[in-house]
Write a protein that holds these residues in place. Structure first.
Motif, PDB file in Angstrom:
ATOM      1  N   ALA A   1       4.063  12.960  14.874  1.00 25.73           N
ATOM      2  CA  ALA A   1       3.330  13.879  13.991  1.00 25.73           C
ATOM      3  C   ALA A   1       2.094  13.187  13.411  1.00 25.73           C
ATOM      4  CB  ALA A   1       4.236  14.378  12.870  1.00 25.73           C
ATOM      5  N   TYR A   2       2.228  11.909  13.067  1.00 23.83           N
ATOM      6  CA  TYR A   2       1.061  11.201  12.536  1.00 23.83           C
ATOM      7  C   TYR A   2       0.042  10.916  13.634  1.00 23.83           C
ATOM      8  CZ  TYR A   2       3.683  10.735   8.235  1.00 23.83           C
ATOM      9  OH  TYR A   2       4.385  11.014   7.102  1.00 23.83           O
TER      10      TYR A   2
ATOM     11  N   THR B   1      -7.001  15.480   8.233  1.00 23.97           N
ATOM     12  CA  THR B   1      -5.999  16.137   9.081  1.00 23.97           C
ATOM     13  C   THR B   1      -6.549  17.119  10.094  1.00 23.97           C
ATOM     14  OG1 THR B   1      -5.725  17.992   7.569  1.00 23.97           O
ATOM     15  CG2 THR B   1      -4.343  16.061   7.170  1.00 23.97           C
ATOM     16  N   GLY B   2      -7.791  17.593   9.922  1.00 24.74           N
ATOM     17  CA  GLY B   2      -8.271  18.667  10.781  1.00 24.74           C
ATOM     18  C   GLY B   2      -7.604  20.001  10.463  1.00 24.74           C
TER      19      GLY B   2
ATOM     20  N   ALA C   1       3.983  16.818   7.899  1.00 27.46           N
ATOM     21  CA  ALA C   1       2.968  15.751   7.921  1.00 27.46           C
ATOM     22  C   ALA C   1       1.583  16.319   7.615  1.00 27.46           C
ATOM     23  CB  ALA C   1       2.969  15.017   9.271  1.00 27.46           C
TER      24      ALA C   1
ATOM     25  N   ARG D   1      10.221  11.843  13.682  1.00 28.38           N
ATOM     26  CA  ARG D   1       9.194  12.268  12.732  1.00 28.38           C
ATOM     27  C   ARG D   1       9.705  12.265  11.293  1.00 28.38           C
ATOM     28  NH1 ARG D   1       5.410  16.530  15.683  1.00 28.38           N
ATOM     29  NH2 ARG D   1       5.600  15.723  17.804  1.00 28.38           N
TER      30      ARG D   1
ATOM     31  N   GLU E   1      -0.480  12.886  16.239  1.00 28.26           N
ATOM     32  CA  GLU E   1      -1.197  14.153  16.411  1.00 28.26           C
ATOM     33  C   GLU E   1      -2.199  14.353  15.285  1.00 28.26           C
ATOM     34  OE1 GLU E   1       2.894  16.162  18.122  1.00 28.26           O
ATOM     35  OE2 GLU E   1       2.058  16.859  16.214  1.00 28.26           O
ATOM     36  N   GLY E   2      -1.762  14.032  14.067  1.00 27.47           N
ATOM     37  CA  GLY E   2      -2.644  14.201  12.905  1.00 27.47           C
ATOM     38  C   GLY E   2      -3.897  13.358  13.024  1.00 27.47           C
ATOM     39  N   GLN E   3      -3.740  12.115  13.489  1.00 28.32           N
ATOM     40  CA  GLN E   3      -4.912  11.260  13.689  1.00 28.32           C
ATOM     41  C   GLN E   3      -5.865  11.894  14.699  1.00 28.32           C
ATOM     42  OE1 GLN E   3      -6.014   8.245  12.421  1.00 28.32           O
ATOM     43  NE2 GLN E   3      -4.395   8.385  10.895  1.00 28.32           N
TER      44      GLN E   3
ATOM     45  N   GLN F   1      -2.484  12.935   5.160  1.00 34.36           N
ATOM     46  CA  GLN F   1      -2.633  11.564   5.629  1.00 34.36           C
ATOM     47  C   GLN F   1      -2.926  10.692   4.426  1.00 34.36           C
ATOM     48  OE1 GLN F   1      -5.115  11.251   9.189  1.00 34.36           O
ATOM     49  NE2 GLN F   1      -4.137  13.076   9.977  1.00 34.36           N
ATOM     50  N   CYS F   2      -4.166  10.707   3.940  1.00 34.32           N
ATOM     51  CA  CYS F   2      -4.445   9.880   2.757  1.00 34.32           C
ATOM     52  C   CYS F   2      -3.883  10.522   1.500  1.00 34.32           C
ATOM     53  CB  CYS F   2      -5.938   9.622   2.617  1.00 34.32           C
ATOM     54  SG  CYS F   2      -6.865  11.000   1.925  1.00 34.32           S
TER      55      CYS F   2
ATOM     56  N   GLY G   1      -2.919   6.467   6.228  1.00 38.14           N
ATOM     57  CA  GLY G   1      -2.458   7.728   6.802  1.00 38.14           C
ATOM     58  C   GLY G   1      -1.056   7.664   7.350  1.00 38.14           C
TER      59      GLY G   1
ATOM     60  N   GLN H   1      -6.074  15.091  15.615  1.00 36.90           N
ATOM     61  CA  GLN H   1      -6.675  16.327  15.093  1.00 36.90           C
ATOM     62  C   GLN H   1      -7.776  16.001  14.081  1.00 36.90           C
ATOM     63  OE1 GLN H   1      -2.891  17.912  13.842  1.00 36.90           O
ATOM     64  NE2 GLN H   1      -2.822  19.381  15.529  1.00 36.90           N
TER      65      GLN H   1
ATOM     66  N   LYS I   1      -2.059  20.879  10.430  1.00 37.80           N
ATOM     67  CA  LYS I   1      -0.712  20.686   9.887  1.00 37.80           C
ATOM     68  C   LYS I   1      -0.614  21.267   8.478  1.00 37.80           C
ATOM     69  CE  LYS I   1       0.294  16.876  12.992  1.00 37.80           C
ATOM     70  NZ  LYS I   1       1.100  17.718  13.916  1.00 37.80           N
TER      71      LYS I   1
END
Ligand code: FES
Ligand code: FES
Lengths: 762, 163
Positions: free
Chosen positions: A652-653, B142-143, B100, A16, A655-657, B103-104, A491, A659, B146
């Motif tokens: 981590a990315y 991100t929702g 993290a 990560r 999971e972020g996608q 994202q954008c 992202g 979420q 994080k």
């Protein structure tokens, strides 16, 4: 994390690290499209139509032009005339005639907020003021917003040249009659009559979904400079710089060689930043004024005029045997495309039944134009609406048969070799692994507590994209590698692609310096969309790595005076062999790189590749909700998203996608929707009234990654971003049924709709 | 239509006295972005609903799109550009990267400023308090999970006794 046994021991993949563009993004230095500053730059602004449907009788721009500071005013007439045709946008296609009319309206405006004219001025306040001085005479026309009404023979017609000959289930449009139905498709497998005859239970329901917006926080923007030598440079926030280049070339009737697109950082897209809106207008304004022109869209215009998703109407009929085996399905899917043809109904059709191994099925899909903004791709475009309807009916069947909903799904799950709706066999897929992971998850096995609480589950499927990607890599004498990317990074793909190159060479992530460059500086690369970038770009990174390995081996062989076949590249980046005297030799990666300039020169390689070995993604979500009977408010108490991600390159990315996708899906399930008034005007074009989830609307979203590697990718990558938006609407709807005993057939299920159901009963 | 007038404004921005020429119609967001060239202040909605333009004005968290530039004569303004020091990133910035939490990244400057204001006021918030405080900032990517983790990680670092 649930991993299949054959996952190799990776060194970089699965870690990560911090992204290379990270520091710039937390210090405010990262340059997004609206941050472009050019000497002498003008500011552009757009006048938009106040009617849902109107003929433009006259436009008078003279007063606006007379305002001091105004340098140009343009309309559709300033664009080259377009013939109908097909232009590939990467995630969908467009007819250039329709595209230009959407950018600035032709003889008609087709939705509230449709762009009509544009101004360039020395200051944005002046440009706005000038908009008020443009006189437009409209003849309002009858309009149609609802997709089913638009399909009727009596509906107001948007495009008088549209003809589609359909004769299916109550829809009857002769081929010589004007229609709003732009396309009908049907896929069939097996024999549905025989299938339904076998069924012990048949449930048929109708569903509607509202229009949802992608909701990226960065509004559309575009800056263009049309140089005196005819070279056009465009700076913009886009998912696909080459797609912008190709659209610009078509709309401006210029060869691609004249156009350079510089992708700036992009503040979210989710499919919505593929079509051009402002860039061609900025270019025409720049041509007229000889100066660079920058434009950015007010938020209200983003809602009014950039692609939301389709509002849909879907009928689903499914039959099952007593033991829960699904035997037949008959679906009718109607998707509003907005003002111009091209909804995502095709993907809606192909995804609808993909979570099931179902022998007998028929699916009809309709693409229908309506007086609403032209839809654009939105995360798993087309899939959420159709899969929502199917997942709701499957849930009702499981409930009627008193079978555990996951048990029933496992019984009907597809697997490698079984066929999907088109009859094509699935490659290795993780449907069963996902369902099993849900059944074994702590969430699924926990007790629900309290009044008016309920639990729902739903599956989701997305194909994942392949398509073309390009990259170059330059090996530097200090052992670092410059990685040149054609994919814009929404992202974290700079990181996920650099990690795959590092893995392929056995070097560290920190040694790779990824960079996203303009369309003149790298090979053709399709859009960042369709969950394709880490898959397709990863293939390219791997192939770059293989080529660099080969060249380094050749170099070592030359230095040692032996044949390349006698030299080995180790997975740790160490090159070993014997020299011509038979003495054992080795170079570390850094050592050989240092020798490059003096032993024949630097190494630079480029790869362009197109792979269709994509690995489809299956997801399954669990939602616990609580309903407040007084207010109708739904609280999501707990939420778990399970997904087969193939291989998680940067967990981590990943999971972020998941979420982020789940959060968008929860918004669609409970709170987001477009509101039109009786004049067909959008009434909620702001973040206040179009209510996207904020931090305290959501619970933590627990993620369980299942890794069933895609055999069609060197690192097993499937693609991640889109599948997670598919299950939430149905998972939450099914949880509401569990909580309060009501089946909802429209989404979003807002507090008003909940109270409508609860109040008469109490 | 408001009339246009040129204003000379002096305020302390990120610890430095800055004098700039603004239009009387400029919001603080427009002035910071287009006149002072602090492009880290982002526009997401221009009407107070997204928090992308958040800055700290005289110690208070505000959406700069809802403040007029004319109001900031003599004011103290903190933007994302002022968070890092020559020694390195602020703990919140570092934790956003490590967790993290972007994202954008378009929402990140706003979240960093909101979180900075939160931790000044409440150095040990609960997760619910963080979610409630940050409800004025939209993130579509991100929702939020994080982001909450990053804020809590930074809060913990900032509470730790200095060595
Ligand atoms: S831009 Fe100021 S709150 Fe959205
Ligand atoms: S990271 Fe994209 S909006 Fe927050």
């Amino acid at each position: 994390m649930v991993a299949t046994p054959e996952k190799p021991a990776y060194k970089v993949i699965g870690t990560r690290p911090v992204r290379p563009d990270g520091v710039d993004k937390v210090t405010g230095r990262a340059a997004y499209g609206a941050d472009v500053v050019l000497e002498g730059m003008l500011f552009g602004s757009i006048l938009r139509a106040p009617h849902a449907h109107a003929r433009i009788k006259r436009i008078d721009t003279s007063k606006a032009l007379a305002l001091p500071g105004v340098k140009a005013v343009v309309t559709n007439a300033d664009f080259p005339a377009q013939e109908s045709g097909t232009l590939d946008l990467g995630e969908g296609s467009a007819n250039p005639k329709w595209l230009v009319d959407n950018v600035l309206a032709g003889d008609k405006t087709l939705y509230h907020g449709h762009a009509v004219a544009a101004v360039a001025a020395t200051d944005w306040h002046i440009a706005e003021e000038a908009l008020g001085l443009i006189e437009v005479e409209y003849e309002p026309l009858p309009f149609v917003i609802d997709v089913r009404e638009a399909m009727l023979g009596t509906a107001p017609i948007l495009h008088h040249d549209l003809r589609t000959n359909v004769r299916a289930r109550g829809v009857d449009t002769p081929k010589d009659r004007e229609t709003n139905i732009a396309m009908h498709m049907r896929i069939e497998k097996g024999d549905i009559a025989a299938g339904f005859a076998e069924a012990d239970i048949v449930i048929e329901r109708e569903f509607t979904t509202s229009q949802f917006h992608q909701g990226y926080i960065e509004p559309q923007n575009g800056t263009a400079y049309w140089n005196q030598d005819g070279q056009i440079t465009v700076w913009t926030s886009t998912q696909g710089s080459f797609s912008v280049r190709d659209q610009m070339a078509a709309l401006l009737a210029q060869p691609v060689a004249k156009i350079k697109v510089v992708p700036m950082e992009i503040g979210g897209g989710f499919g919505g930043k593929i079509p051009v809106y402002l860039e061609p207008v900025a270019a025409i304004l720049s041509k007229k004024t000889g100066r660079p022109v920058k434009m950015w869209m007010p938020r209200e215009a983003v809602f009014q005029a950039t692609g939301p998703t389709s509002a849909t109407w879907n009928r689903v009929k499914i039959g099952a045997k007593k033991d829960g085996t699904l035997v037949a399905a008959d679906l009718e899917l109607c998707y509003a495309a907005g003002a111009y043809p091209g909804s995502a109904v095709g993907a809606g059709v192909l995804c609808a039944l993909a979570p099931y191994n179902l022998a007998n099925q028929r699916i009809d899909g309709y693409d229908v134009v309506t007086n609403t903004p032209k839809t654009a791709a939105y995360r798993a475009p087309g899939a959420p609406a159709s899969e929502y309807a199917v997942e709701a009916v499957v849930d009702e069947i499981a409930r009627a048969l008193d079978i555990d909903p996951m048990e029933m799904r496992l019984k009907n799950a597809p697997e490698e070799g079984t066929t999907g709706s088109t009859g094509a066999p699935w490659p290795r897929i993780g449907a069963k692994a996902v369902i099993t992971a849900i059944k074994e998850s702590p969430h699924y096995n926990s007790e629900l507590q309290g009044e008016d609480v309920g639990r729902g589950v739903a599956l989701g499927f997305w194909f994942n994209g392949g398509m073309e990607s390009s990259s170059s890599a330059m090996v530097n004498p200090d052992g670092s590698i410059s990685l040149i990317l054609g994919s814009t990074d929404i992202g974290g793909t700079r990181a996920s692609l650099a990690m795959q190159l590092a893995e392929s060479l056995g070097v560290s992530y920190e040694d790779i310096k990824p960079q996203v460059v303009d369309t003149d500086s790298v090979g053709y690369t399709a859009v960042t969309g369709g969950s394709r970038t880490t898959f397709a770009g990863g293939w390219v990174a791997y192939e770059l790595g293989q080529e660099i390995r080969k060249r380094l081996v050749e170099r070592a062989a030359r230095i040692w005076g032996v044949e390349p076949s006698a030299v080995t590249y180790g997975d740790n980046g160490v090159i070993t062999g014997m020299d011509k005297d038979g003495k054992a030799q080795q170079f570390t990666f850094d050592e050989i790189c240092k020798r490059l300039p003096s032993t024949g020169g630097h190494i630079a390689v480029s790869v362009t590749s197109r792979k269709n070995t994509t690995g489809p993604a299956y997801a399954g979500h669990i939602a616990d909700v609580k309903v407040d009977r007084e207010t109708g408010k739904v609280t999501v108490l707990r939420y778990t998203a399970v997904q087969d991600v193939g291989t998680a390159i940067h967990p981590a990315y990943v999971e972020g996608q998941i979420q982020g996708g789940a959060a968008q899906g929860i918004g669609m399930a409970l709170q987001e929707e477009y509101w039109y008034d009786d004049q067909g005007r959008l009434r909620n074009g702001s973040f206040l009234d179009y209510r996207m989830p904020v931090a305290n609307d959501l619970p933590p979203i627990e993620v369980i990654l299942v890794e069933v590697p895609n055999p069609g990718h060197p690192y097993g990558v499937r693609g991640v971003g889109e599948a997670p938006i598919v299950p939430p609407m149905a998972a939450i709807r099914n949880a509401l049924r569990d909580a309060i005993g009501v089946n909802f057939y429209h989404t979003p299920v807002t507090p008003t709709r909940i109270l409508d159901e609860l109040l008469p009963r109490e | 239509m408001a009339t246009s007038e040129k204003l000379v404004i002096t305020s302390n921005i990120n610890g430095e006295e800055r004098t700039f020429l603004a239009d009387s119609r400029d919001s603080l967001l427009e002035a910071l972005r287009e006149r002072v060239n602090l492009k880290g202040v982002k526009e997401g909605c221009n009407n107070g609903n997204c928090g992308a333009c958040a800055v700290i004005l005289n110690g208070r968290l505000v959406n700069s799109c809802c403040v007029m530039a004319a109001e900031v004569e003599g004011a103290t303004i903190e933007t994302v550009e002022g968070l890092a020091t020559p020694e390195g990133l602020a703990p919140l910035q570092q934790c956003f990267l490590e967790e993290a939490a972007l994202q954008c990244g378009i929402c990140t400057p706003g979240f960093l400023m909101s979180s900075t204001a939160l931790l000044r006021e409440n150095p040990a918030p609960t997760d619910d308090e963080v979610r409630f405080w940050l409800a004025g900032n939209l993130c579509r990517c991100t929702g939020y999970d994080k982001i909450i983790l990053a804020v809590q990680a930074a809060a913990e670092q900032m509470r730790a006794p200095k060595k």
